[in-house]
Design an enzyme around this catalytic site. Structure first.
Site, PDB file in Angstrom:
ATOM      1  N   ILE A  12      24.680  11.209  27.216  1.00 35.65           N
ATOM      2  CA  ILE A  12      23.489  11.006  26.380  1.00 35.65           C
ATOM      3  C   ILE A  12      23.769   9.973  25.279  1.00 35.65           C
ATOM      4  O   ILE A  12      22.971   9.056  25.050  1.00 35.65           O
ATOM      5  CB  ILE A  12      23.037  12.346  25.736  1.00 35.65           C
ATOM      6  CG1 ILE A  12      22.787  13.403  26.812  1.00 35.65           C
ATOM      7  CG2 ILE A  12      21.786  12.140  24.888  1.00 35.65           C
ATOM      8  CD1 ILE A  12      22.541  14.815  26.260  1.00 35.65           C
ATOM      9  N   ASP A  31      34.653   8.152  19.513  1.00 38.27           N
ATOM     10  CA  ASP A  31      34.791   8.940  20.745  1.00 38.27           C
ATOM     11  C   ASP A  31      36.265   8.982  21.128  1.00 38.27           C
ATOM     12  O   ASP A  31      36.968   7.971  21.010  1.00 38.27           O
ATOM     13  CB  ASP A  31      33.963   8.278  21.873  1.00 38.27           C
ATOM     14  CG  ASP A  31      33.629   9.240  23.002  1.00 38.27           C
ATOM     15  OD1 ASP A  31      34.572   9.783  23.607  1.00 38.27           O
ATOM     16  OD2 ASP A  31      32.443   9.443  23.281  1.00 38.27           O
ATOM     17  N   ASN A  32      36.732  10.152  21.582  1.00 37.94           N
ATOM     18  CA  ASN A  32      38.128  10.229  22.032  1.00 37.94           C
ATOM     19  C   ASN A  32      38.253  10.027  23.541  1.00 37.94           C
ATOM     20  O   ASN A  32      39.325  10.184  24.113  1.00 37.94           O
ATOM     21  CB  ASN A  32      38.772  11.564  21.616  1.00 37.94           C
ATOM     22  CG  ASN A  32      38.170  12.762  22.327  1.00 37.94           C
ATOM     23  OD1 ASN A  32      37.190  12.625  23.054  1.00 37.94           O
ATOM     24  ND2 ASN A  32      38.751  13.929  22.118  1.00 37.94           N
ATOM     25  N   SER A 116      21.192  22.455  20.677  1.00 36.54           N
ATOM     26  CA  SER A 116      20.958  22.965  22.028  1.00 36.54           C
ATOM     27  C   SER A 116      19.857  24.016  22.065  1.00 36.54           C
ATOM     28  O   SER A 116      20.088  25.185  21.736  1.00 36.54           O
ATOM     29  CB  SER A 116      22.276  23.546  22.554  1.00 36.54           C
ATOM     30  OG  SER A 116      22.031  24.364  23.669  1.00 36.54           O
ATOM     31  N   TYR A 141      29.258  28.541  22.310  1.00 39.73           N
ATOM     32  CA  TYR A 141      28.716  27.179  22.185  1.00 39.73           C
ATOM     33  C   TYR A 141      27.391  27.190  21.409  1.00 39.73           C
ATOM     34  O   TYR A 141      27.168  26.373  20.507  1.00 39.73           O
ATOM     35  CB  TYR A 141      28.526  26.599  23.591  1.00 39.73           C
ATOM     36  CG  TYR A 141      27.728  25.324  23.670  1.00 39.73           C
ATOM     37  CD1 TYR A 141      28.284  24.101  23.294  1.00 39.73           C
ATOM     38  CD2 TYR A 141      26.410  25.326  24.146  1.00 39.73           C
ATOM     39  CE1 TYR A 141      27.545  22.925  23.385  1.00 39.73           C
ATOM     40  CE2 TYR A 141      25.668  24.165  24.247  1.00 39.73           C
ATOM     41  CZ  TYR A 141      26.236  22.967  23.864  1.00 39.73           C
ATOM     42  OH  TYR A 141      25.508  21.805  23.956  1.00 39.73           O
TER      43      TYR A 141
HETATM   44  P1  NAD Z   1      29.301  14.221  27.415  1.00 40.83           P
HETATM   45  O1  NAD Z   1      30.508  15.065  27.696  1.00 40.83           O
HETATM   46  O2  NAD Z   1      28.940  13.173  28.415  1.00 40.83           O
HETATM   47  O3  NAD Z   1      29.437  13.538  25.981  1.00 40.83           O
HETATM   48  C1  NAD Z   1      30.244  14.038  24.958  1.00 40.83           C
HETATM   49  C2  NAD Z   1      31.032  12.882  24.387  1.00 40.83           C
HETATM   50  O4  NAD Z   1      31.802  13.366  23.268  1.00 40.83           O
HETATM   51  C3  NAD Z   1      32.042  12.289  25.375  1.00 40.83           C
HETATM   52  O5  NAD Z   1      31.973  10.874  25.334  1.00 40.83           O
HETATM   53  C4  NAD Z   1      33.392  12.791  24.887  1.00 40.83           C
HETATM   54  O6  NAD Z   1      34.463  11.908  25.212  1.00 40.83           O
HETATM   55  C5  NAD Z   1      33.147  12.917  23.385  1.00 40.83           C
HETATM   56  N1  NAD Z   1      34.014  13.905  22.756  1.00 40.83           N
HETATM   57  C6  NAD Z   1      34.238  15.188  23.153  1.00 40.83           C
HETATM   58  N2  NAD Z   1      35.097  15.788  22.328  1.00 40.83           N
HETATM   59  C7  NAD Z   1      35.425  14.881  21.364  1.00 40.83           C
HETATM   60  C8  NAD Z   1      36.282  14.898  20.237  1.00 40.83           C
HETATM   61  N3  NAD Z   1      36.989  16.006  19.926  1.00 40.83           N
HETATM   62  N4  NAD Z   1      36.392  13.789  19.481  1.00 40.83           N
HETATM   63  C9  NAD Z   1      35.672  12.667  19.783  1.00 40.83           C
HETATM   64  N5  NAD Z   1      34.863  12.585  20.860  1.00 40.83           N
HETATM   65  C10 NAD Z   1      34.727  13.675  21.637  1.00 40.83           C
HETATM   66  O7  NAD Z   1      28.090  15.247  27.196  1.00 40.83           O
HETATM   67  P2  NAD Z   1      26.538  15.003  26.979  1.00 40.83           P
HETATM   68  O8  NAD Z   1      25.824  15.786  28.015  1.00 40.83           O
HETATM   69  O9  NAD Z   1      26.243  13.550  26.827  1.00 40.83           O
HETATM   70  O10 NAD Z   1      26.304  15.747  25.591  1.00 40.83           O
HETATM   71  C11 NAD Z   1      26.199  15.044  24.355  1.00 40.83           C
HETATM   72  C12 NAD Z   1      25.776  15.987  23.260  1.00 40.83           C
HETATM   73  O11 NAD Z   1      24.505  16.571  23.562  1.00 40.83           O
HETATM   74  C13 NAD Z   1      26.739  17.161  23.023  1.00 40.83           C
HETATM   75  O12 NAD Z   1      26.808  17.411  21.643  1.00 40.83           O
HETATM   76  C14 NAD Z   1      26.053  18.310  23.726  1.00 40.83           C
HETATM   77  O13 NAD Z   1      26.423  19.541  23.167  1.00 40.83           O
HETATM   78  C15 NAD Z   1      24.591  17.978  23.458  1.00 40.83           C
HETATM   79  N6  NAD Z   1      23.669  18.584  24.423  1.00 40.83           N
HETATM   80  C16 NAD Z   1      23.699  18.229  25.723  1.00 40.83           C
HETATM   81  C17 NAD Z   1      22.808  18.819  26.619  1.00 40.83           C
HETATM   82  C18 NAD Z   1      22.785  18.439  28.078  1.00 40.83           C
HETATM   83  O14 NAD Z   1      21.946  18.985  28.825  1.00 40.83           O
HETATM   84  N7  NAD Z   1      23.628  17.537  28.556  1.00 40.83           N
HETATM   85  C19 NAD Z   1      21.900  19.781  26.170  1.00 40.83           C
HETATM   86  C20 NAD Z   1      21.918  20.143  24.810  1.00 40.83           C
HETATM   87  C21 NAD Z   1      22.791  19.514  23.938  1.00 40.83           C
END
Ligand code: NAD
Length: 306
Positions: A12, A31-32, A116, A141
């Site tokens: 996202i 980002d890590n 979320s 979570y």
């Molecule tokens: P994703 O795993 O693709 O993205 C998460 C990103 O955060 C990744 O690029 C990862 O490398 C980075 N990351 C993780 N831990 C880290 C750390 N300790 N330090 C620095 N970077 C870190 O997931 P996504 O689906 O794109 O989700 C993005 C956000 O949206 C999250 O906060 C998630 O909780 C929230 N979210 C997602 C959904 C969904 O349906 N995908 C729904 C509700 C909320």
């Protein structure tokens, strides 16, 4: 505007970072790369390659002095949060505080937070769940996302820092990671394109609200420009069960794979669908993408990758 997008190498966050770059903003990504990918990062954005919990991240945020933080970095797997609640809280709560403090001192004005809507309400009593529904998350979570919202409320009260907590439903679309347990649509696409079977947990009649990633991006653009502070659902208000979802993906993909029913997962919420009327009111936002159209884009993405 100078914007820090955390998690901007992920599914996202990378779409949002691209939209912010396209709108002419200055964008850095923290980002890590634990689940994100370097190739997702827009060419115009700078990567600060740190863990949100680290001293290096705190220093980099202080030096960058963002006007806005768009916080998407997270441990986002419900199952991981159940197995290791401390890790979930460490990344999701302490990680947020670790960057908020230096940013606040360096002039931060606004935070957009990826919350979320699928977990903060727990098993909602009213469906579609409005933002006023009781919040009783039933997984760590959901607790860490809700706790982060409480911290943002505190920062607003004490330091006047504006925030919007965007309570996403189940987001789907191109770049979603089909590995692991999240992202049922991505998993169905990948497996069916490879002629593999897919697993449906339990009877498959559990429902979710599936919102397309480009609609989520529009919400993040609207939230950047709005005066609104608080929590708002970003969803479609439509419920789809897993069996129906499988049939729709199968229709687009074809292939030899079929659906196999396996044991239901413990602790899974039976139904979730969110009321989206507040988003229209406070952000002028409404979902635009029908599931059928979003699925075509998503299947196309996975087809070109396979
Ligand atoms: P994703 O795993 O693709 O993205 C998460 C990103 O955060 C990744 O690029 C990862 O490398 C980075 N990351 C993780 N831990 C880290 C750390 N300790 N330090 C620095 N970077 C870190 O997931 P996504 O689906 O794109 O989700 C993005 C956000 O949206 C999250 O906060 C998630 O909780 C929230 N979210 C997602 C959904 C969904 O349906 N995908 C729904 C509700 C909320």
């Amino acid at each position: 505007m100078r914007i820090l997008v955390t998690g901007g190498a992920g599914f996202i966050g990378s779409h949002i970072a691209q939209a912010y770059c396209d709108a002419g903003h200055e964008v850095a990504i923290l980002d890590n790369l634990s689940s994100g990918h370097r190739e997702n990062i827009p060419a115009a954005a700078t990567l600060l390659h740190h863990d949100v919990r680290s001293n290096e991240a705190a220093e980099a945020v202080r030096d960058y002095a963002p006007e806005v933080i768009n916080h998407h970095a997270a441990q986002m797997n419900v199952r991981v949060s159940v197995d290791d609640p401390s890790f979930d809280a460490d990344v999701n709560i302490l990680g947020l505080l670790n960057i908020l403090e230096p940013a606040r001192k360096a002039g931060l004005r606004r935070v957009l937070f990826a919350s979320s809507g699928g977990t903060v309400y727990g098993e909602p009593e009213t469906l579609p769940a409005p933002e006023t529904a009781p919040t009783h998350p039933v997984c760590p979570y959901g607790i860490s996302k809700l706790t982060s919202e409480h911290y943002l409320y505190y920062y607003r009260r004490i330091f006047g820092l504006d925030y919007v907590a965007l309570r996403y439903a189940n987001v789907y679309g191109p770049r979603q990671d089909p590995h692991g347990e999240a992202g049922v649509i991505a998993i169905f696409c990948q497996n069916l394109l490879a002629d593999k079977d897919v697993s449906i947990f339990g009877d498959g009649l559990q429902t979710r609200d599936y919102v397309f990633v480009q609609d989520v991006v529009r919400a993040n653009l609207a939230a950047l420009d709005s005066e609104f502070t608080g929590a708002v659902n970003i969803a479609t208000g439509r419920e789809t069960n897993v069996v129906e979802l499988y049939e729709r993906v199968k229709e687009h993909v074809g292939g030899k794979g079929t659906a196999q029913h396996v044991a239901a997962k413990d602790g899974e919420v039976r139904r979730n669908v969110l009321d989206v009327s507040k988003a229209q009111e406070v952000l002028g936002w409404a979902p635009r993408t029908e599931l059928a159209d979003g699925l075509v884009s998503t299947v196309d993405f996975f087809r070109t990758r396979s």
